[in-house]
Design an enzyme around this catalytic site. Structure first.
Site, PDB file in Angstrom:
ATOM      1  N   SER A  43       0.871  -1.188   0.000  1.00 17.26           N
ATOM      2  CA  SER A  43       0.000   0.000   0.000  1.00 17.26           C
ATOM      3  C   SER A  43       0.898   1.225   0.000  1.00 17.26           C
ATOM      4  CB  SER A  43      -0.923  -0.013   1.219  1.00 17.26           C
ATOM      5  OG  SER A  43      -0.195   0.101   2.416  1.00 17.26           O
ATOM      6  N   ASP A  72      -3.782   0.938  11.599  1.00 16.75           N
ATOM      7  CA  ASP A  72      -3.338   1.655  10.402  1.00 16.75           C
ATOM      8  C   ASP A  72      -4.455   1.497   9.388  1.00 16.75           C
ATOM      9  OD1 ASP A  72      -2.251   2.770   8.179  1.00 16.75           O
ATOM     10  OD2 ASP A  72      -0.586   1.363   7.959  1.00 16.75           O
ATOM     11  N   GLU A 102       1.891  -9.588   6.920  1.00 18.41           N
ATOM     12  CA  GLU A 102       2.767  -9.132   8.010  1.00 18.41           C
ATOM     13  C   GLU A 102       2.715 -10.067   9.212  1.00 18.41           C
ATOM     14  OE1 GLU A 102       2.263  -4.975   8.832  1.00 18.41           O
ATOM     15  OE2 GLU A 102       3.025  -4.426   6.861  1.00 18.41           O
ATOM     16  N   LYS A 154      10.039   5.217   6.966  1.00 19.02           N
ATOM     17  CA  LYS A 154      10.383   4.057   6.134  1.00 19.02           C
ATOM     18  C   LYS A 154      11.492   4.492   5.183  1.00 19.02           C
ATOM     19  CE  LYS A 154       5.719   2.002   5.952  1.00 19.02           C
ATOM     20  NZ  LYS A 154       4.424   2.097   5.217  1.00 19.02           N
ATOM     21  N   HIS A 212       9.027  -1.285   9.151  1.00 19.22           N
ATOM     22  CA  HIS A 212       9.307  -2.239   8.067  1.00 19.22           C
ATOM     23  C   HIS A 212       8.382  -1.941   6.879  1.00 19.22           C
ATOM     24  CE1 HIS A 212       5.729  -5.027   9.228  1.00 19.22           C
ATOM     25  NE2 HIS A 212       5.412  -3.759   9.219  1.00 19.22           N
ATOM     26  N   ARG A 213       8.402  -2.785   5.868  1.00 18.76           N
ATOM     27  CA  ARG A 213       7.391  -2.798   4.817  1.00 18.76           C
ATOM     28  C   ARG A 213       6.699  -4.154   4.834  1.00 18.76           C
ATOM     29  NH1 ARG A 213       7.461   1.894   1.584  1.00 18.76           N
ATOM     30  NH2 ARG A 213       5.286   1.227   1.390  1.00 18.76           N
ATOM     31  N   SER A 214       5.575  -4.248   4.141  1.00 18.30           N
ATOM     32  CA  SER A 214       4.867  -5.538   4.149  1.00 18.30           C
ATOM     33  C   SER A 214       5.668  -6.605   3.391  1.00 18.30           C
ATOM     34  CB  SER A 214       3.461  -5.391   3.575  1.00 18.30           C
ATOM     35  OG  SER A 214       3.489  -4.756   2.315  1.00 18.30           O
ATOM     36  N   HIS A 270      -3.206  -6.310   2.591  1.00 21.09           N
ATOM     37  CA  HIS A 270      -2.317  -7.343   3.134  1.00 21.09           C
ATOM     38  C   HIS A 270      -3.017  -8.672   3.370  1.00 21.09           C
ATOM     39  CE1 HIS A 270       0.395  -3.943   4.917  1.00 21.09           C
ATOM     40  NE2 HIS A 270       0.477  -4.027   3.606  1.00 21.09           N
ATOM     41  N   ASP A 317       1.634   8.315   7.321  1.00 23.42           N
ATOM     42  CA  ASP A 317       2.525   7.392   6.607  1.00 23.42           C
ATOM     43  C   ASP A 317       2.517   7.793   5.131  1.00 23.42           C
ATOM     44  OD1 ASP A 317       3.835   5.290   5.386  1.00 23.42           O
ATOM     45  OD2 ASP A 317       2.385   3.755   5.935  1.00 23.42           O
ATOM     46  N   GLU A 341      -3.184   5.487  12.304  1.00 21.35           N
ATOM     47  CA  GLU A 341      -2.293   5.864  11.189  1.00 21.35           C
ATOM     48  C   GLU A 341      -3.110   6.037   9.909  1.00 21.35           C
ATOM     49  OE1 GLU A 341       0.990   3.103  10.871  1.00 21.35           O
ATOM     50  OE2 GLU A 341       1.208   3.480   8.731  1.00 21.35           O
ATOM     51  N   LYS A 388       7.331  -0.380  14.206  1.00 19.23           N
ATOM     52  CA  LYS A 388       6.235  -1.175  13.639  1.00 19.23           C
ATOM     53  C   LYS A 388       6.846  -2.204  12.709  1.00 19.23           C
ATOM     54  CE  LYS A 388       3.062   0.478  10.732  1.00 19.23           C
ATOM     55  NZ  LYS A 388       1.844   0.392   9.939  1.00 19.23           N
ATOM     56  N   GLN A 414      -6.358  -1.747   7.228  1.00 20.43           N
ATOM     57  CA  GLN A 414      -5.255  -2.640   6.872  1.00 20.43           C
ATOM     58  C   GLN A 414      -4.618  -3.358   8.063  1.00 20.43           C
ATOM     59  OE1 GLN A 414      -2.220  -1.321   3.792  1.00 20.43           O
ATOM     60  NE2 GLN A 414      -1.002  -1.082   5.639  1.00 20.43           N
ATOM     61  N   GLU A 415      -4.511  -2.651   9.202  1.00 16.53           N
ATOM     62  CA  GLU A 415      -3.774  -3.242  10.326  1.00 16.53           C
ATOM     63  C   GLU A 415      -4.508  -3.012  11.638  1.00 16.53           C
ATOM     64  OE1 GLU A 415       0.203  -1.633  10.246  1.00 16.53           O
ATOM     65  OE2 GLU A 415       0.360  -1.960   8.086  1.00 16.53           O
TER      66      GLU A 415
HETATM   67  P1  PGA Z   1       3.141  -1.388   3.052  1.00 18.60           P
HETATM   68  O1  PGA Z   1       2.246  -1.275   4.362  1.00 18.60           O
HETATM   69  O2  PGA Z   1       4.507  -1.759   3.454  1.00 18.60           O
HETATM   70  O3  PGA Z   1       2.411  -2.422   2.254  1.00 18.60           O
HETATM   71  O4  PGA Z   1       3.088  -0.023   2.405  1.00 18.60           O
HETATM   72  C1  PGA Z   1       2.697  -0.837   5.589  1.00 18.60           C
HETATM   73  C2  PGA Z   1       1.991   0.391   6.036  1.00 18.60           C
HETATM   74  O5  PGA Z   1       1.089   0.926   5.340  1.00 18.60           O
HETATM   75  O6  PGA Z   1       2.321   0.909   7.109  1.00 18.60           O
HETATM   76 ZN    ZN Z   2       0.781   2.638   6.912  1.00 18.16          ZN
END
Ligand code: PGA
Ligand code: ZN
Length: 418
Positions: free
Chosen positions: A45, A239, A204, A333, A361-363, A152, A308, A282, A384, A160-161
């Site tokens: 994302s 998130d 994740e 990131k 991190h990233r996914s 994800h 983000d 987030e 995270k 998403q999270e």
């Molecule tokens: P991504 O997701 O690494 O797929 O962008 C992580 C996030 O949105 O924090």
């Molecule tokens: Zn995010």
């Protein structure tokens, strides 16, 4: 005699990330014979303002490898590996575009990280020490994404999270193992309610049960926390990654079978904060709606509002966010911006303006644990890096355990005033 810290060669190879996609590993070697690698992670994302990855049409990173082999390695040969800024500046110059689209942000970040790791190894320092010096003394609070939705996962959750946050613990290790209990309790609950088939993991490492509504996921988190024997030690967070369910054409957010405008989505979040111990939110609004963020921040005084996709680790957008009082914190990131120096500048500006850091991190990850050191090095309040499971996630948590033990570090959960 040649400078022992001078870069002798930079090589690159194509490796796999945690989704089974090709990614790039750069290897920097210096005259004294020390080499270290740096990996480029990959998001799913992604914010539209992120540094661009260089890949061919089939997703392979061959063009990035060729850029290193035939262009970058020659240009950086002889540079002192301790001159991180000079090397990063050169990478930016070689690329020559505002979003690193020519040689790729994946190329530049892999080299930039490999440079820092090689330099610190040559100096006999830990990575976090090399980055943060004497200021690196605290282990950040981990944000554990244990229910995966959005891009994800294959379920219908739009958020998403869904995150559990172990704040009230004396040590990071206690917080981590308590969360592992919550993660197990969550698995038991999902098995009991939906069957074992739904204990498959999302990108994740979180579960992705067949839930449809935001509240159902938050209820499940709370039940898992209780079943594991905890209560007020944990907060929860989300998130939303809301750009992913924002319908730009109609200017509405499509979530939980509803189409909500910005004000309605704002009320939705405000109500959630009344029902759950929500500490962290987030990307609640789409990546262009700075105003939405700042209204939410002023309404939800006890929730840490984070950008983000809003900032993409870019000082330009962070400055706008600071001006508009849009958030209380930011994701960090390194691959969103493409070099370590720019990432460190970003962290510095955030700190100067009381913006909390969430190194992330990233996914799509690799097993490299560098972001754990980065988080400690920059004095990040949070880190995270997914669920307490799957090697590419646990490598970061296990590295933090090592740092805590061997450097006798304090836990941010004890210091953070909420
Ligand atoms: P991504 O997701 O690494 O797929 O962008 C992580 C996030 O949105 O924090
Ligand atoms: Zn995010």
């Amino acid at each position: 005699m040649a400078n022992p810290f001078a870069i002798k060669s930079i090589d690159a190879l194509q490796i796999l990330d945690s989704r089974g996609n090709p990614t790039i590993r750069a290897v920097v070697c210096i005259e004294q014979g020390i080499c270290e690698f740096g990996d480029a992670p990959a998001g799913a994302s992604r914010g539209t303002r992120e540094a661009v990855e260089l890949r061919d049409t089939n997703g392979y990173v061959t063009p990035a490898i060729n850029a290193i082999k035939y262009e970058v390695s020659k240009a950086l040969e002889g540079f002192d590996v301790r001159d991180q800024r000079k090397i990063d500046k050169m990478l930016i110059e070689i690329d020559g575009t505002p979003n690193k689209s020519r040689i790729g942000g994946n190329t530049t970040i892999a080299i930039s990280i490999a440079t820092a790791k090689t330099a610190s190894k040559a100096l006999g320092m830990e990575y976090f020490e090399y980055i943060g010096g004497k200021n690196a003394t605290i282990i950040p609070i981990p944000l554990f994404n244990i229910i995966n939705g959005g891009k994800h996962a294959g379920n219908k959750l739009k958020i998403q999270e869904f995150i559990v946050i172990p704040v009230k613990f004396d040590k990071f290790s206690e917080a981590l193992f308590a969360t592992a209990k919550v993660y197990k309790a969550l698995k038991d609950l999902i098995t009991e309610r939906y069957g074992k088939i739904f204990t498959a993991l999302g990108d994740e490492g979180g579960y992705s049960p067949p839930l449809e509504k935001t509240e159902d996921a938050l209820d499940l988190l709370m039940a898992a926390i209780r079943n594991a024997g905890y209560d007020s030690e944990f907060y929860v967070g989300m998130d939303a990654a809301s750009s992913e369910f924002f319908n730009e054409k109609d200017n509405v957010y499509e979530i939980d079978d509803k189409k909500l405008n910005r004000d309605e989505l704002l009320d939705f979040y405000v109500n959630l904060a009344k029902t759950y111990p929500l500490l962290y939110l987030e990307d609640p609004f789409n990546e262009n709606d700075f105003e939405g963020f700042s209204i939410l921040k002023s309404k939800l005084k006890n929730v840490i509002v984070i950008g983000d996709d809003l900032y993409t680790t870019n000082v330009k957008y962070l400055s706008k966010g600071i001006e508009l009082n849009a958030t209380s914190g930011t994701i960090v990131k390194p691959n969103q911006i493409g070099t370590l120096s720019e990432t460190l500048d970003f962290c510095k500006i955030a700190k100067l303006n009381n913006i909390k850091l969430v190194v992330s991190h990233r996914s799509g990850e690799t097993e490299d644990s560098f972001v754990a050191d980065l988080a400690v090095g920059v004095g990040s309040e949070f880190i995270k890096t997914g669920a307490p499971a799957r090697g590419e996630r646990t490598s970061k948590y296990n590295r933090l355990l090592e740092i805590e033990k061997y450097y006798d570090m304090e836990y941010m959960g004890k210091k953070l005033s909420l």
